[in-house]
Design an enzyme around this catalytic site. Structure first.
Site, PDB file in Angstrom:
ATOM      1  N   SER A 146       1.024  -1.067  -0.139  1.00  0.00           N
ATOM      2  CA  SER A 146      -0.183  -0.011   0.145  1.00  0.00           C
ATOM      3  C   SER A 146       0.807   1.229  -0.064  1.00  0.00           C
ATOM      4  CB  SER A 146      -0.820   0.047   1.384  1.00  0.00           C
ATOM      5  OG  SER A 146      -1.536   1.050   1.411  1.00  0.00           O
ATOM      6  N   TYR A 159      -2.365  -1.169  10.286  1.00  0.00           N
ATOM      7  CA  TYR A 159      -2.229  -1.495   9.031  1.00  0.00           C
ATOM      8  C   TYR A 159      -0.949  -1.092   8.491  1.00  0.00           C
ATOM      9  CZ  TYR A 159      -3.445  -1.538   4.123  1.00  0.00           C
ATOM     10  OH  TYR A 159      -3.609  -1.714   2.542  1.00  0.00           O
TER      11      TYR A 159
END
Length: 268
Positions: A146, A159
């Site tokens: 990401s 995350y």
């Protein structure tokens, strides 16, 4: 061995029942690979991906995959590899985020996030790499991370920590496996219009994002195209790299990319 000798025929893409995973499985099929497809909750989506792979003249093998079931992860990779008849490319796409302030997140939520995004990814990558080393034909390991592997965003602390860890893991795999002709790279998407967010690739063209230099969200197919390159013989001298597929979001910062409300910043 030389990575230039690598000719991929068999690939596994985790979480390929929709979104980036499904687009990747299809892109690899179009590149001439048989594909192992996994699902966690959406079996129908996985079968739809398999149908698209077969429509392109390639074989598809489907299996349920739970990245947090550590005993089952290697067994599922083994099952898919046996069904395909080999394993040349492994794409770790399984992962998810949960918005929670760091002062509010529980230890259980933290550990669950790590289990899905890091621990399960490690087991899958390790299992795939062992098959590639044993076969002696080289290979490609690719992890979907990401933009948050590079820059933070409020409410995604667990995350973000997990994606930083996964990015670092890929770099170490690149070091340790290069002698076997195996490359290891990460792909870091920004905002991508997928079914998980209730949008389609067509919606990306209709959605304006003032805080992103290219002015829109990305499409799953655009991420898949980069993964397909990294899975191909053409990427023979690329390893330990982290490819951002984000429309330039990282040049602005993820917070700005999502929260800038007009285009005034574009004017000198």
């Amino acid at each position: 061995m030389s990575t230039a000798e690598f000719l991929p025929r068999h690939a596994i893409v985790t979480a390929s029942d929709s979104g980036i995973g499904a687009a990747t499985a299809i892109a690899l099929a179009e590149a001439g690979m048989d594909v192992g497809i996994t699902w966690h909750q959406d079996r129908e989506g996985a079968e739809s991906t398999a149908e698209a792979v077969r429509a392109r003249g390639r074989r598809a093998v489907v299996a349920r995959f739970d990245a947090t079931d550590f005993d089952a992860v290697p067994a599922t990779i083994d099952e898919l590899r046996d069904g395909l008849g080999g394993l040349d490319v492994f794409v770790n796409n399984a992962g998810a985020s949960n918005r929670r302030a760091l002062l509010e997140i529980s230890v259980r939520e933290w550990l669950d996030t790590m289990a899905l995004n890091v621990d399960g990814a490690f087991l899958g990558l390790q299992t795939a790499a062992r098959h590639m080393v044993e076969a002696g034909h080289g290979g490609r390991l690719i992890a979907v991370t990401s933009v948050h592997a590079h820059q933070p965003r409020v409410g995604l602390g667990a995350y973000i920590a997990a994606k930083h860890a996964l990015s670092g893991l890929m770099k170490t795999l690149a070091q340790e496996l290069g002698a076997h002709g195996i490359t290891a790279n990460a792909v870091a998407p920004g905002e991508i219009a997928t079914a998980a967010s209730g949008r389609t690739s067509e919606d990306a063209d209709r959605t304006h994002r003032p805080g992103v230099p290219l002015g829109r969200p990305g499409k799953a197919e655009e991420v898949a195209a980069v993964i397909a390159f990294l899975a191909s013989p053409a990427s023979s001298y690329v390893t330990g790299a982290d490819w951002s597929v984000d429309g330039g979001m990282l040049q602005m910062g993820p917070e700005a990319g999502s929260n800038i409300l007009d285009d005034s910043w574009r004017t000198v």
